[in-house]
Design an enzyme around this catalytic site. Structure first.
Site, PDB file in Angstrom:
ATOM      1  N   TYR A  35       0.681  -1.206  -0.024  1.00  0.00           N
ATOM      2  CA  TYR A  35       0.035  -0.036   0.138  1.00  0.00           C
ATOM      3  C   TYR A  35       0.929   1.365   0.090  1.00  0.00           C
ATOM      4  O   TYR A  35       0.242   2.298  -0.031  1.00  0.00           O
ATOM      5  CB  TYR A  35      -1.100   0.150   1.405  1.00  0.00           C
ATOM      6  CG  TYR A  35      -1.886  -1.390   1.006  1.00  0.00           C
ATOM      7  CD1 TYR A  35      -2.311  -1.792   0.063  1.00  0.00           C
ATOM      8  CD2 TYR A  35      -2.238  -1.846   2.469  1.00  0.00           C
ATOM      9  CE1 TYR A  35      -3.335  -2.809   0.106  1.00  0.00           C
ATOM     10  CE2 TYR A  35      -3.112  -2.773   2.466  1.00  0.00           C
ATOM     11  CZ  TYR A  35      -3.468  -3.626   1.227  1.00  0.00           C
ATOM     12  OH  TYR A  35      -4.424  -4.266   1.533  1.00  0.00           O
ATOM     13  N   GLY A  36       2.141   1.302  -0.131  1.00  0.00           N
ATOM     14  CA  GLY A  36       3.003   2.443   0.009  1.00  0.00           C
ATOM     15  C   GLY A  36       4.352   2.245   0.437  1.00  0.00           C
ATOM     16  O   GLY A  36       4.726   0.959   0.894  1.00  0.00           O
ATOM     17  N   SER A  37       5.310   3.188   0.369  1.00  0.00           N
ATOM     18  CA  SER A  37       6.556   3.150   0.888  1.00  0.00           C
ATOM     19  C   SER A  37       6.767   4.141   1.883  1.00  0.00           C
ATOM     20  O   SER A  37       6.072   4.993   2.144  1.00  0.00           O
ATOM     21  CB  SER A  37       7.425   3.270  -0.219  1.00  0.00           C
ATOM     22  OG  SER A  37       6.986   4.295  -1.022  1.00  0.00           O
ATOM     23  N   LYS A  53       4.650   8.163   5.133  1.00  0.00           N
ATOM     24  CA  LYS A  53       4.083   6.950   4.285  1.00  0.00           C
ATOM     25  C   LYS A  53       3.529   7.669   2.996  1.00  0.00           C
ATOM     26  O   LYS A  53       2.738   8.387   3.031  1.00  0.00           O
ATOM     27  CB  LYS A  53       3.190   6.119   4.892  1.00  0.00           C
ATOM     28  CG  LYS A  53       2.612   4.955   4.171  1.00  0.00           C
ATOM     29  CD  LYS A  53       1.570   4.246   5.077  1.00  0.00           C
ATOM     30  CE  LYS A  53       0.957   3.128   4.346  1.00  0.00           C
ATOM     31  NZ  LYS A  53      -0.205   2.426   5.142  1.00  0.00           N
ATOM     32  N   GLU A  71      -8.680   4.460   5.424  1.00  0.00           N
ATOM     33  CA  GLU A  71      -7.252   4.479   6.046  1.00  0.00           C
ATOM     34  C   GLU A  71      -7.134   5.899   6.825  1.00  0.00           C
ATOM     35  O   GLU A  71      -6.759   6.096   7.981  1.00  0.00           O
ATOM     36  CB  GLU A  71      -6.106   4.154   5.267  1.00  0.00           C
ATOM     37  CG  GLU A  71      -4.827   4.186   6.082  1.00  0.00           C
ATOM     38  CD  GLU A  71      -3.399   3.687   5.465  1.00  0.00           C
ATOM     39  OE1 GLU A  71      -2.634   3.422   6.362  1.00  0.00           O
ATOM     40  OE2 GLU A  71      -3.561   3.446   4.492  1.00  0.00           O
ATOM     41  N   ASP A 150      -6.015  -7.737  11.541  1.00  0.00           N
ATOM     42  CA  ASP A 150      -4.317  -8.205  11.079  1.00  0.00           C
ATOM     43  C   ASP A 150      -3.491  -7.920  12.107  1.00  0.00           C
ATOM     44  O   ASP A 150      -2.439  -7.520  11.941  1.00  0.00           O
ATOM     45  CB  ASP A 150      -4.230  -7.188  10.062  1.00  0.00           C
ATOM     46  CG  ASP A 150      -3.291  -7.933   8.946  1.00  0.00           C
ATOM     47  OD1 ASP A 150      -2.904  -9.047   9.297  1.00  0.00           O
ATOM     48  OD2 ASP A 150      -2.706  -7.196   8.214  1.00  0.00           O
TER      49      ASP A 150
END
EC number: 2.7.11.24
Length: 364
Positions: A35-37, A53, A71, A150
């Site tokens: 979903y991203g770095s 992020k 999110e 999760d």
């Protein structure tokens, strides 16, 4: 391509161009996922190290756009010491037409529970303090009507003072939503999610806490299944095969038939697995690792368990405002999700920066 937005600068990191406000200095890549770095940086305004992020392709599809909106809204809603907090959200875009990038700024945490378990044997006091904080954060999340779904060691961050925060709400869903089968890393996943047995509730997170706590106590995963079937076998070797009452609650006929075909297994005495562990820790584990989700303790009940007598303070275990999911439950176009997200970015109010030492409050 035009130059960066006023007050922003551009930098290429791992083949990705980052465009961030000038107050964020010394960007260093620390990881990336689906979903991203993420980069670490120093925020000159907040005078602290932060994690930044960059969401990857936040509006690539309808699913991406809804997830981005969700999110951001979840992070804005949740404000608790044991849950990752949003310090800032920004975009280099100056209009909705150019809006294609979203950056989230959160507290920088040094390590996660995975690193901690690998590096050192933990004392019982350590385990108490870590699991207490995990449950304290979870009580808050659950009180908002949110299920994390999760929870696993890599989603639980810890700093050098052993202070803990729960991360990664990308997959968290509201409690009353239709539940689907595939979310968490299998080893920490409650059996009812893993096998799609039934509608599940917030206690799926309690099962995960039990698995994490067991790992903190023994330094290795409790149920490291190689696949679903192996996972279920390992679980039943410890907690025993389900009683007829529990079987009756499993809505999936396929799952019921399969379980009935297994040789009956008795419940194991947990003290034989966790030799030398604090009996109170074992008692608490036995209340979390229960096949019947209706019989598992809640986060609030677990906090009141004698194992946490050193830390438990009902006055300091806050609850959240309920989270209103109706906005994101509606069907919308990609453009509508994008517009809603843009409004959320613009309406964010960052926390006040710390006052410089020695500064005086001046009455206005």
């Amino acid at each position: 391509m035009s130059g960066p937005r006023a007050g922003f600068y551009r930098q290429e990191l791992n083949k990705t161009v980052w465009e961030v406000p000038q107050r964020l200095q010394g960007l260093r890549p620390v990881g990336s996922g689906a979903y991203g770095s993420v980069c670490s940086a120093y925020d000159a305004r907040l005078r602290q190290k932060v994690a930044v992020k960059k969401l990857s392709r936040p509006f690539q599809s309808l699913i991406h756009a809804r997830r981005t909106y969700r999110e951001l809204r979840l992070l804005k809603h949740l404000k608790h010491e044991n849950v990752i907090g949003l310090l800032d959200v920004f975009t280099p875009a100056t209009s909705i037409e150019d809006f294609s990038e979203v950056y989230l700024v959160t507290t920088l945490m040094g390590a996660d529970l995975n690193n901690i378990v690998k590096c050192q044997a933990l004392s019982d006091e350590h385990v108490q303090f870590l699991v207490y904080q995990l449950l304290r954060g979870l009580k808050y999340i659950h009180s908002a009507g949110i299920i994390h779904r999760d929870l696993k060691p890599s989603n639980v961050a810890v700093n050098e003072d052993c202070e803990l925060r729960i991360l990664d709400f990308g997959l968290a869903r509201q409690a009353d939503e239709e539940m689907t089968g595939y979310v968490a890393t299998r080893w920490y996943r409650a059996p009812e999610i893993m096998l799609n047995w039934m509608h599940y509730n917030q206690t799926v997170d309690i099962w995960s806490v039990g698995c994490i706590m067991a790992e903190l106590l023994q330094g290795k995963a409790l149920f490291p299944g190689s696949d679903y079937i192996d996972q279920l076998k390992r679980i039943m070797e410890v907690v025993g095969t389900p009683s007829p009452e529990v079987l009756a609650k499993i809505s999936s006929e396929h799952a019921r038939t399969y379980i009935q075909s297994l040789p009956p297994m008795p419940q194991k005495d947990l003290s034989s697995i966790f030799r030398g562990a604090n009996p109170l820790a074992i008692d608490l584990l036995g209340r979390m690792l229960v096949l019947d989700s209706d019989q598992r303790v809640s986060a609030a009940e677990a906090l009141a368990h004698a194992y946490f007598s050193q830390y438990h303070d009902p006055e300091d275990e806050p609850e959240a405002e309920p989270y209103d999911e109706s906005v994101e439950a509606k069907e919308r176009t990609l453009e509508e999700w994008k517009e809603l997200t843009y409004q959320e970015v613009l309406s964010f109010k960052p926390p006040e920066p710390p006052k410089p030492p020695g500064s005086l409050e001046i009455e206005q």
